[in-house]
Design an enzyme around this catalytic site. Structure first.
Site, PDB file in Angstrom:
ATOM      1  CD  GLU A 210      -2.923  -1.038   0.513  1.00 34.88           C
ATOM      2  OE1 GLU A 210      -3.277  -0.216  -0.642  1.00 34.88           O
ATOM      3  OE2 GLU A 210      -3.781  -2.182  -0.616  1.00 34.88           O
ATOM      4  CB  CYS A 244      -1.749   6.816   1.054  1.00 36.46           C
ATOM      5  SG  CYS A 244      -2.646   6.409   1.701  1.00 36.46           S
TER       6      CYS A 244
END
Length: 448
Positions: A210, A244
């Site tokens: 990720e 993110c």
């Protein structure tokens, strides 16, 4: 405890105690949720101290409750997820029976970052436990007080035979990535993620990465500019943009930068509740913004509390090339949707693309043209809190998905089970073959 010691301890428990059955998984998930709620205020205080200013409410919502919701959701659904699935068998093989069953992969290694240290450590733990695995967690050394609490929560809720915590800096992290886990999860930057993937590949360890990227927010001509500005800033302000999936760059179609800036000022959203996490992060953002015109939406706060700032960089500026991961929001006007799509596709695939004011045809045009982990309309960031929605990137923004059923599948091996009958039509092709067998095979492969 070293990474190798953690792996050896969990391997020994696996060999001694065997697979974690579904009802035990449900109990462990309940205990994990309860432990998180018990320590919620301590986690908030620890992160506030680690950051030098982390919003208590943001910690409770984005770290604690996201992990609790994930545990509760998995607990409700794991019985159905874990059931074998019958698979059709072609009639020449009847009465053979076949099914697929999810079985645990074994020991899952999890490397968590500093920006959401609890959520991004423990949501993968939830998925791994739901799938019947044991876990070793390497929290970020950037939030040491919170890392100690993560270890405490895991010890209280899961115990040393189910979970281990490995503490340490970059050298320990490199050693952790090099261990022969049965699956490895890493959340962090793309550069480090590449190194983690290379280390895991030496042991043929499957990975879930990720990562990040530049998540663009496209404001189309049909958008209500005031509403779009507010929704973008709300997402950007969470954790001071250190997310993110935060909106990274605003692409304006049919709106001027001046009008967008005026709409941003009118929102009253200016100073995030959370500070930049450390001095290195602050210095990185200062270097990244050099040479760009910035318009701050409020005065900076004390310490590392930075105000949201709109940026109007020249083409080719670093703000338009690198992931920002902070409270700076570049704004760029483009002539039309094809130009915006070209801007996005010229860069590595992001975790998310945000659309504001998109007509159905415009949304479909973007969906068919852009690679990204998520395509989200009319809000930003909060989709990452949906416990049933698989989360992940593609290409430079990551590989693999977790959360909900996607996480259960990621941390399971889907094993085939077959039970043959005493006879089947297919056995007419067994050796030694009868004389008619070649002719029958030729008929079967003949084009109809």
């Amino acid at each position: 405890m070293t990474p190798a010691e953690a792996l050896a301890t969990l391997r020994a428990a696996e060999a001694r105690d065997g697979r974690i059955v579904v009802e035990q998984r449900r109990l462990l998930l309940l205990r994990l949720a309860d432990a998180l709620l018990t320590h919620a205020e301590a986690i908030a205080a620890a992160l506030d101290a680690d950051y030098g200013g982390r919003s208590r409410l943001e910690t409770l919502l984005a770290d604690v409750l996201c992990a609790v919701d994930a545990a509760r959701y998995a607990r409700r659904h794991v019985r159905s997820w874990a059931k074998p699935r019958r698979v059709a068998v072609p009639y020449p093989f009847w009465p053979t029976r076949a099914h697929e069953e999810p079985v645990p992969k074994g020991i899952i290694g999890i490397m968590a970052p500093w920006n959401y240290p609890v959520q991004l450590a423990l949501v993968p733990v939830v998925d791994a436990i739901a799938a019947g695995n044991r876990v070793a967690v390497k929290p970020s050394e950037g939030t040491p007080r919170c890392a100690a609490l993560i270890a405490q929560v895991l010890a209280e809720a899961l115990g040393p035979d189910i979970a281990a915590t490995v503490q340490g800096g970059p050298d320990v992290a490199a050693d952790f990535a090099a261990q022969p886990w049965d699956h490895l999860v890493f959340t962090g930057g793309t550069t480090t993620g590449r190194k983690v993937a290379e280390a895991a590949a030496r042991n043929l360890v499957p990975v879930t990465l990720e990562l990040g990227g530049k998540c663009p927010a496209l404001v189309l001509p049909g958008a209500d500019l005031a509403r779009a500005a507010r929704d973008i800033l709300v997402g950007k302000a969470v954790n001071a943009g250190q997310t993110c999936v935060a909106p990274d760059t605003v692409l304006l179609l049919g709106h001027t930068p001046e009008a967008f800036a005026a709409s941003c000022r009118a929102t009253g959203i200016g100073l995030p509740e959370t500070a930049l996490a450390n001095d290195a992060q602050a210095a990185r953002l200062d270097r990244l913004a050099e040479g760009a015109r910035l318009e701050r939406l409020a005065p900076d706060g004390a310490g590392r509390h930075r105000a949201l700032a709109l940026a109007f960089p020249d083409p080719g500026h670093a703000l338009l090339q690198e992931e920002i991961f902070g409270p700076i929001l570049p704004v760029l006007a483009l002539p039309d949707l094809p130009a915006a799509i070209a801007w996005v596709t010229a860069r590595p695939s992001p975790l998310a693309v945000y659309l504001f004011g998109a007509a159905p045809a415009e949304a479909e045009q973007v969906a068919h043209s852009v690679r990204c982990g998520a395509l989200v309309q009319d809000r930003a960031v909060e989709y990452a809190a949906f416990p049933a929605l698989g989360f992940g990137g593609t290409g430079h923004s990551g590989s693999g998905r977790y959360k909900g059923l996607a996480g259960f599948v990621a941390f399971s091996t889907i094993r085939a089970r077959v039970v043959h009958g005493k006879w089947s039509l297919s056995r007419i092709f067994d050796l030694p073959r009868k004389n008619f067998a070649p002719r029958l095979i030729e008929r079967l492969v003949r084009k109809r």
